[in-house]
Design an enzyme around this catalytic site. Structure first.
Site, PDB file in Angstrom:
ATOM      1  N   CYS A 278       8.827   9.480  18.224  1.00 30.57           N
ATOM      2  CA  CYS A 278      10.249   9.833  18.213  1.00 30.57           C
ATOM      3  C   CYS A 278      11.088   8.607  17.852  1.00 30.57           C
ATOM      4  CB  CYS A 278      10.667  10.370  19.580  1.00 30.57           C
ATOM      5  SG  CYS A 278      12.392  10.899  19.640  1.00 30.57           S
TER       6      CYS A 278
ATOM      7  N   CYS B 291      15.179   6.703  24.272  1.00 33.77           N
ATOM      8  CA  CYS B 291      15.371   7.123  25.664  1.00 33.77           C
ATOM      9  C   CYS B 291      14.378   6.386  26.572  1.00 33.77           C
ATOM     10  CB  CYS B 291      15.186   8.630  25.787  1.00 33.77           C
ATOM     11  SG  CYS B 291      16.225   9.592  24.649  1.00 33.77           S
TER      12      CYS B 291
ATOM     13  N   CYS C  33      11.267   8.061  28.372  1.00 33.50           N
ATOM     14  CA  CYS C  33      10.378   8.955  27.632  1.00 33.50           C
ATOM     15  C   CYS C  33       9.150   8.238  27.075  1.00 33.50           C
ATOM     16  CB  CYS C  33      11.147   9.621  26.490  1.00 33.50           C
ATOM     17  SG  CYS C  33      10.176  10.858  25.598  1.00 33.50           S
TER      18      CYS C  33
ATOM     19  N   CYS D 108       8.424  27.550  26.641  1.00 29.72           N
ATOM     20  CA  CYS D 108       9.366  26.533  26.175  1.00 29.72           C
ATOM     21  C   CYS D 108       8.720  25.742  25.045  1.00 29.72           C
ATOM     22  CB  CYS D 108       9.743  25.604  27.314  1.00 29.72           C
ATOM     23  SG  CYS D 108      10.422  26.475  28.749  1.00 29.72           S
TER      24      CYS D 108
ATOM     25  N   CYS E 136      12.211  29.717  24.819  1.00 30.90           N
ATOM     26  CA  CYS E 136      13.250  28.687  24.859  1.00 30.90           C
ATOM     27  C   CYS E 136      12.845  27.578  23.898  1.00 30.90           C
ATOM     28  CB  CYS E 136      13.394  28.138  26.274  1.00 30.90           C
ATOM     29  SG  CYS E 136      14.616  26.814  26.435  1.00 30.90           S
TER      30      CYS E 136
ATOM     31  N   CYS F 118      20.085  25.994  28.810  1.00 31.98           N
ATOM     32  CA  CYS F 118      19.247  25.359  29.820  1.00 31.98           C
ATOM     33  C   CYS F 118      19.523  23.859  29.749  1.00 31.98           C
ATOM     34  CB  CYS F 118      17.777  25.665  29.529  1.00 31.98           C
ATOM     35  SG  CYS F 118      16.600  24.797  30.594  1.00 31.98           S
TER      36      CYS F 118
ATOM     37  N   ARG G  50      15.198  24.923  38.333  1.00 29.33           N
ATOM     38  CA  ARG G  50      13.779  24.831  37.983  1.00 29.33           C
ATOM     39  C   ARG G  50      13.199  23.490  38.417  1.00 29.33           C
ATOM     40  NH1 ARG G  50      13.306  25.545  32.055  1.00 29.33           N
ATOM     41  NH2 ARG G  50      14.143  27.566  32.661  1.00 29.33           N
TER      42      ARG G  50
END
Length: 384
Positions: free
Chosen positions: A65, A69, A72, A109, A142, A202, A272
């Site tokens: 990626c 972040c 992550c 998801c 999702c 979400c 969740r």
């Protein structure tokens, strides 16, 4: 405890607590923990009974990626030894999703690392959604693909996406210390785009990144204002090879207090229990079911969760039941039906909520009984 009585009353009315009340939940002592869980549990049961919704993650594209972040394992510069692969083909993703559905998952998801999808990526994910729906017509899908560009939310909705996930993660004030390659405002905008396109939004948070109690309350209040239908609560998994690898700030007790605070602030929302529950809640996971009404089944994006069968047994042993596809997760007023949003009563038109059915007593688990073959009276070392 006057605080908890007040919070229960507000939760049953869907009334927003004050910031001071939310902060007070996080400041309660371990001696008060069971009282906090019991109080938040009353609010959870009012809106969701004893149902637990199961969700299943499919990582469509792992690693590599370009975003930074800090939490992550897939970030730019991450040295975490995770799986790295490019896009799964639609049939591969559908096969992976089928495993979760077979285990009882109601929602799949679809997640892909990256700043956001290209138009070609949206086409690819659209075909994946169609493949999953062809095999499992009733399953919710999702998408979680990062920041959306104009028109992409509408295209995903047209392809059959029921929801879109994009977490706020932390407070606006501290966001720049976690990520520099995009902004907090970018994330808010993407959630709003999903809502405008008719998808269920979400959006949640990650706790345990070194934030203060005020930061936690800020992000949860921001989520309440943004009004997503589901709020995943993640607990930081401190991957070796990431900037937050040394951030071990959570105890099981603190994790439960955070979940209780989220429930009080977002009483009628699908809360969740997400990544990191096994790491930080450990043997206290069953208590969390009294606060949340939704969990992820099995593994996560780049880390393994506890076995799916263990999740199902935990739910049953705690006296809860898996929510079926024939049941609507959210209360009627959140789906646009009934008059609760107008009259302010916990159930439509002020009628009392339906009585819960008494759960069936499970069959005896004779497979759990093993005859001792070690320790006293044997030549083998004891289990001590």
């Amino acid at each position: 405890m006057d605080l908890l009585n007040t919070l229960v009353e507000k939760g049953l009315r869907r009334e927003l607590p004050t910031r001071e009340e939310a902060l007070a939940v996080l400041a309660t002592s371990d001696d008060e923990l069971l009282d906090v869980v019991a109080a938040a549990g009353k609010v959870r049961r009012q809106w969701f009974g004893r149902r637990v919704k199961l969700n299943y993650l499919v990582n469509l594209k792992s690693g590599l990626c370009p975003e930074d972040c800090s939490y992550c394992s897939q970030r730019l510069g991450s040295k975490a030894e995770i799986l790295k692969y490019t896009w799964l083909k639609p049939d591969e993703a559908s096969k992976a999703a089928a495993a979760g559905v077979a285990g009882g998952a109601k929602r799949v998801c679809l997640v892909a690392s990256g700043r956001g999808p290209t138009d070609k990526d949206v086409d690819r994910v659209s075909k994946t959604i169609e493949a999953i729906k062809d095999q499992n017509e009733d399953v919710e899908v999702c998408a979680c693909l990062g920041l959306l560009s104009d028109g992409q939310a509408e295209r995903l909705r047209a392809a059959g996406a029921d929801a879109y996930n994009h977490n706020l993660n932390t407070s606006e004030a501290t966001y720049g210390g976690i990520t520099t390659t995009h902004t907090y405002a970018d994330r808010v905008e993407t959630v709003q785009q999903a809502q405008a396109a008719g998808m269920s939004a979400c959006s949640g948070l990650i706790a345990g990144m070194g934030e203060t109690d005020a930061d936690l309350v800020d992000v949860v209040f921001a989520l309440r204002e943004l009004d997503p239908d589901s709020v995943p609560v993640n607990f930081l998994i401190p991957f070796e090879g990431t900037p937050l690898a040394k951030e071990w700030n959570l105890t099981p007790q603190r994790a439960l207090r955070i979940l209780a605070m989220v429930r009080f602030v977002c009483p009628d929302v699908e809360v969740r229990l997400a990544g990191g529950r096994e790491v930080h809640l450990r043997t206290m996971q069953p208590l969390a079911l009294h606060l949340v009404n939704s969990i992820f089944l099995g593994d996560y994006l780049t880390s393994e969760g506890q076995a799916g069968q263990a999740d199902l047994e935990m739910i049953a042993d705690a006296g809860f039941e898996v929510e079926g596809t024939d049941t609507t997760t959210l209360p009627e007023h959140r789906g646009g039906g009934g008059c609760a949003s107008a009259c302010g009563e916990p159930s439509a038109c002020g009628e009392p909520a339906a009585e819960e059915e008494t759960p069936e007593i499970p069959a005896a688990r004779t497979d759990l009984v093993s005859v001792r073959r070690r320790g006293a009276g044997t030549d083998l070392a004891p289990n001590a």
